[in-house]
Design a protein around this motif. Structure first.
Motif, PDB file in Angstrom:
ATOM      1  N   ILE A  55       6.814 -12.722   4.496  1.00 57.68           N
ATOM      2  CA  ILE A  55       6.629 -12.139   5.836  1.00 57.68           C
ATOM      3  C   ILE A  55       7.477 -10.891   6.013  1.00 57.68           C
ATOM      4  CG2 ILE A  55       6.905 -12.518   8.320  1.00 57.68           C
ATOM      5  CD1 ILE A  55       4.537 -13.979   7.021  1.00 57.68           C
ATOM      6  N   TRP A  56       8.776 -10.984   5.745  1.00 62.39           N
ATOM      7  CA  TRP A  56       9.678  -9.883   6.092  1.00 62.39           C
ATOM      8  C   TRP A  56       9.667  -8.732   5.093  1.00 62.39           C
ATOM      9  CZ3 TRP A  56      11.522  -9.102  10.698  1.00 62.39           C
ATOM     10  CH2 TRP A  56      11.686 -10.179  11.580  1.00 62.39           C
ATOM     11  N   GLN A  57       9.354  -9.016   3.838  1.00 56.84           N
ATOM     12  CA  GLN A  57       9.415  -7.960   2.827  1.00 56.84           C
ATOM     13  C   GLN A  57       8.045  -7.437   2.398  1.00 56.84           C
ATOM     14  OE1 GLN A  57      12.318  -6.652   2.158  1.00 56.84           O
ATOM     15  NE2 GLN A  57      13.258  -8.205   3.471  1.00 56.84           N
ATOM     16  N   ILE A  58       6.982  -8.173   2.671  1.00 57.52           N
ATOM     17  CA  ILE A  58       5.649  -7.743   2.213  1.00 57.52           C
ATOM     18  C   ILE A  58       4.701  -7.511   3.382  1.00 57.52           C
ATOM     19  CG2 ILE A  58       3.649  -8.346   0.793  1.00 57.52           C
ATOM     20  CD1 ILE A  58       5.563 -10.025  -0.957  1.00 57.52           C
ATOM     21  N   ARG A  59       4.396  -8.557   4.137  1.00 65.58           N
ATOM     22  CA  ARG A  59       3.332  -8.441   5.133  1.00 65.58           C
ATOM     23  C   ARG A  59       3.743  -7.651   6.374  1.00 65.58           C
ATOM     24  NH1 ARG A  59       0.391 -14.433   5.151  1.00 65.58           N
ATOM     25  NH2 ARG A  59      -0.072 -14.490   2.900  1.00 65.58           N
ATOM     26  N   LEU A  60       4.917  -7.935   6.935  1.00 68.26           N
ATOM     27  CA  LEU A  60       5.293  -7.282   8.191  1.00 68.26           C
ATOM     28  C   LEU A  60       5.483  -5.774   8.045  1.00 68.26           C
ATOM     29  CD1 LEU A  60       5.813  -7.674  11.164  1.00 68.26           C
ATOM     30  CD2 LEU A  60       8.223  -8.137  10.642  1.00 68.26           C
ATOM     31  N   PRO A  61       6.251  -5.289   7.044  1.00 72.49           N
ATOM     32  CA  PRO A  61       6.343  -3.821   6.933  1.00 72.49           C
ATOM     33  C   PRO A  61       5.005  -3.155   6.670  1.00 72.49           C
ATOM     34  CG  PRO A  61       7.371  -4.901   5.032  1.00 72.49           C
ATOM     35  CD  PRO A  61       7.108  -5.957   6.051  1.00 72.49           C
ATOM     36  N   ARG A  62       4.140  -3.827   5.920  1.00 71.10           N
ATOM     37  CA  ARG A  62       2.813  -3.263   5.652  1.00 71.10           C
ATOM     38  C   ARG A  62       1.992  -3.182   6.937  1.00 71.10           C
ATOM     39  NH1 ARG A  62      -1.211  -4.419   0.631  1.00 71.10           N
ATOM     40  NH2 ARG A  62      -3.108  -3.521   1.534  1.00 71.10           N
ATOM     41  N   LEU A  63       2.030  -4.221   7.752  1.00 69.78           N
ATOM     42  CA  LEU A  63       1.282  -4.210   9.007  1.00 69.78           C
ATOM     43  C   LEU A  63       1.828  -3.165   9.985  1.00 69.78           C
ATOM     44  CD1 LEU A  63       0.525  -7.945   9.833  1.00 69.78           C
ATOM     45  CD2 LEU A  63      -1.106  -6.076   9.753  1.00 69.78           C
ATOM     46  N   LEU A  64       3.141  -3.048  10.063  1.00 68.84           N
ATOM     47  CA  LEU A  64       3.729  -2.046  10.959  1.00 68.84           C
ATOM     48  C   LEU A  64       3.371  -0.634  10.496  1.00 68.84           C
ATOM     49  CD1 LEU A  64       7.246  -3.623  11.628  1.00 68.84           C
ATOM     50  CD2 LEU A  64       5.259  -3.593  13.151  1.00 68.84           C
ATOM     51  N   CYS A  65       3.348  -0.423   9.180  1.00 71.93           N
ATOM     52  CA  CYS A  65       2.919   0.880   8.659  1.00 71.93           C
ATOM     53  C   CYS A  65       1.448   1.130   8.970  1.00 71.93           C
ATOM     54  CB  CYS A  65       3.166   0.955   7.152  1.00 71.93           C
ATOM     55  SG  CYS A  65       4.903   1.128   6.698  1.00 71.93           S
ATOM     56  N   ALA A  66       0.616   0.079   8.865  1.00 72.14           N
ATOM     57  CA  ALA A  66      -0.802   0.224   9.215  1.00 72.14           C
ATOM     58  C   ALA A  66      -0.950   0.649  10.670  1.00 72.14           C
ATOM     59  CB  ALA A  66      -1.546  -1.089   8.963  1.00 72.14           C
ATOM     60  N   MET A  67      -0.159   0.062  11.562  1.00 78.35           N
ATOM     61  CA  MET A  67      -0.193   0.444  12.972  1.00 78.35           C
ATOM     62  C   MET A  67       0.156   1.914  13.154  1.00 78.35           C
ATOM     63  SD  MET A  67       1.732  -2.803  14.748  1.00 78.35           S
ATOM     64  CE  MET A  67       2.142  -1.790  16.161  1.00 78.35           C
ATOM     65  N   LEU A  68       1.237   2.364  12.508  1.00 82.19           N
ATOM     66  CA  LEU A  68       1.676   3.749  12.675  1.00 82.19           C
ATOM     67  C   LEU A  68       0.692   4.733  12.059  1.00 82.19           C
ATOM     68  CD1 LEU A  68       5.511   3.366  11.958  1.00 82.19           C
ATOM     69  CD2 LEU A  68       4.410   3.766  14.167  1.00 82.19           C
ATOM     70  N   VAL A  69       0.145   4.384  10.895  1.00 82.45           N
ATOM     71  CA  VAL A  69      -0.824   5.265  10.240  1.00 82.45           C
ATOM     72  C   VAL A  69      -2.089   5.384  11.089  1.00 82.45           C
ATOM     73  CG1 VAL A  69      -2.343   5.520   8.248  1.00 82.45           C
ATOM     74  CG2 VAL A  69       0.056   4.914   7.912  1.00 82.45           C
ATOM     75  N   GLY A  70      -2.598   4.246  11.573  1.00 81.93           N
ATOM     76  CA  GLY A  70      -3.781   4.282  12.421  1.00 81.93           C
ATOM     77  C   GLY A  70      -3.548   5.065  13.701  1.00 81.93           C
ATOM     78  N   ALA A  71      -2.413   4.824  14.348  1.00 77.18           N
ATOM     79  CA  ALA A  71      -2.089   5.551  15.574  1.00 77.18           C
ATOM     80  C   ALA A  71      -1.910   7.039  15.297  1.00 77.18           C
ATOM     81  CB  ALA A  71      -0.827   4.967  16.213  1.00 77.18           C
ATOM     82  N   GLY A  72      -1.218   7.362  14.196  1.00 75.18           N
ATOM     83  CA  GLY A  72      -0.956   8.766  13.873  1.00 75.18           C
ATOM     84  C   GLY A  72      -2.220   9.546  13.561  1.00 75.18           C
ATOM     85  N   LEU A  73      -3.111   8.965  12.762  1.00 76.73           N
ATOM     86  CA  LEU A  73      -4.365   9.648  12.443  1.00 76.73           C
ATOM     87  C   LEU A  73      -5.247   9.801  13.677  1.00 76.73           C
ATOM     88  CD1 LEU A  73      -5.243   8.000   9.003  1.00 76.73           C
ATOM     89  CD2 LEU A  73      -4.442  10.331   9.397  1.00 76.73           C
ATOM     90  N   ALA A  74      -5.276   8.774  14.530  1.00 73.49           N
ATOM     91  CA  ALA A  74      -6.085   8.842  15.745  1.00 73.49           C
ATOM     92  C   ALA A  74      -5.548   9.913  16.696  1.00 73.49           C
ATOM     93  CB  ALA A  74      -6.111   7.480  16.439  1.00 73.49           C
ATOM     94  N   ILE A  75      -4.221   9.962  16.854  1.00 76.28           N
ATOM     95  CA  ILE A  75      -3.611  10.986  17.709  1.00 76.28           C
ATOM     96  C   ILE A  75      -3.904  12.386  17.157  1.00 76.28           C
ATOM     97  CG2 ILE A  75      -1.373  12.003  18.317  1.00 76.28           C
ATOM     98  CD1 ILE A  75      -2.007   9.796  20.167  1.00 76.28           C
ATOM     99  N   SER A  76      -3.776  12.547  15.834  1.00 79.41           N
ATOM    100  CA  SER A  76      -4.056  13.854  15.224  1.00 79.41           C
ATOM    101  C   SER A  76      -5.494  14.274  15.491  1.00 79.41           C
ATOM    102  CB  SER A  76      -3.803  13.788  13.714  1.00 79.41           C
ATOM    103  OG  SER A  76      -2.442  13.539  13.439  1.00 79.41           O
ATOM    104  N   GLY A  77      -6.435  13.344  15.326  1.00 80.92           N
ATOM    105  CA  GLY A  77      -7.834  13.664  15.580  1.00 80.92           C
ATOM    106  C   GLY A  77      -8.090  14.014  17.030  1.00 80.92           C
ATOM    107  N   ALA A  78      -7.493  13.256  17.947  1.00 82.99           N
ATOM    108  CA  ALA A  78      -7.689  13.528  19.376  1.00 82.99           C
ATOM    109  C   ALA A  78      -7.146  14.901  19.752  1.00 82.99           C
ATOM    110  CB  ALA A  78      -7.001  12.443  20.210  1.00 82.99           C
TER     111      ALA A  78
END
Length: 331
Positions: A55-78
């Protein structure tokens, strides 16, 4: 001022986001039930070391990065769609993603690869793409955003070809690794990736929100914006550089993930309207949710294998792009 219905929709997405994170943390090759996950997240003592590591070393950092990447790309497009008033604008189509990919490829092949050196190389590549776009639109042509967009498409193809040429002569194992990464993957994401993505994503979101009135004025047209005191060339250049920085950091950490910046702002615009504050917040939340579930699909659909994120988003985005393009042509 956002309408009550828009505020409720944003609140609903804000509640759905942590729920999606929790559910996605349960999904993977290692079986962890909800009670075990809650025990790990609340730092209880009677949890297994294996579950804690997963959870702490594999899944959670990956999910948090997915959130930031998705938000960042969406903001850039908007932002790009609003400043260009072109519904097809996207970091890929402006050449930013290809430039960042070229910079990161050069760093990967030539230099010892580190997270920071990849980010620097990707940012330099993205700036190089911006410089090429503005050079192609020399004189006053860069003020015409449709010309800038076409120049971005041409630059994107050119820089992608150079990246492919470099990879062709690279050592085969390194080339395969880089090609998989360039197709988009969060498999290398860790807490260091998160600490690189978080400040840049927050910075660009805060900057876009701070310039919300100028962005809203641009929707009225350049002439109207100038009569309201907006320096339109400076505003466009500032926001283009900001999106270049964000795109570069994203590419340096997870490669190229196409069409998120095209699809999500359109969905957010339908849900929240065109004014900057609800559009930017809605795009960030929708983008984060979208990439969480795309990444969950990518790592679980095939047993013992991972599908590159860019394959899934390109498949969805190409259909979406054709639909938008057809609607524009029929107007």
């Amino acid at each position: 001022m956002a309408k009550p219905s828009v505020k409720k929709a944003i609140l609903a997405l804000a509640i759905l986001l942590p729920a999606s994170v929790f559910i996605s943390l349960l999904i993977g090759s290692a079986q962890i039930d909800a009670a075990e996950l809650w025990a790990v997240l609340t730092l209880q003592q009677d949890v297994s070391a294996l579950d804690d590591t997963i959870i702490w070393q594999i899944r959670l950092p990956r999910l948090l990065c997915a959130m930031l990447v998705g938000a960042g790309l969406a903001i850039s497009g908007a932002v790009l769609q609003n400043v260009s008033r072109n519904p097809l604008a996207d970091p890929y189509l402006f050449g930013l993603m290809a430039g960042a990919g070229l910079g990161a490829t050069l760093v990967s092949v030539v230099l010892p690869v580190g997270q920071f050196s990849l980010a620097i190389g990707a940012f330099v590549g993205a700036l190089f793409a911006v410089a090429l776009v503005f050079a192609a639109c020399s004189g006053q042509h860069w003020r015409k955003m449709e010309v800038t967009l076409l120049a971005g498409v041409a630059v994107s193809f050119m820089l992608s070809a150079i990246s492919s040429f470099i990879l062709y002569f690279a050592e085969p194992f390194a080339a395969n690794r880089i090609m998989f990464w360039l197709m988009g993957s969060l498999s290398r994401s860790d807490w260091q990736s998160f600490t690189l993505l978080l400040p840049v994503t927050v910075l660009v979101i805060v900057l876009a929100l701070a310039l919300r009135r100028q962005l809203d004025a641009l929707l009225l047209g350049d002439e109207s914006a100038r009569t309201l005191g907006v320096n339109t060339p400076a505003l466009r250049l500032t926001l283009l550089l900001a999106t270049a920085l964000l795109t570069a950091v994203i590419v340096s950490q997870c490669g190229g993930i196409a069409f998120v910046g095209l699809m999500i702002p359109h969905i957010a615009r339908r849900l929240f309207g065109v004014t900057s504050v609800p559009l930017l917040l809605g795009s960030a939340l929708c983008g984060a949710l979208f990439l969480i579930w795309v990444d969950t699909m990518a790592r679980t659909v095939l047993p013992q294998q991972e599908i590159p994120l860019g394959v899934i988003t390109s498949l969805l985005g190409s259909v979406f792009f054709l639909i938008i393009m057809r609607r524009q042509a029929l107007r």
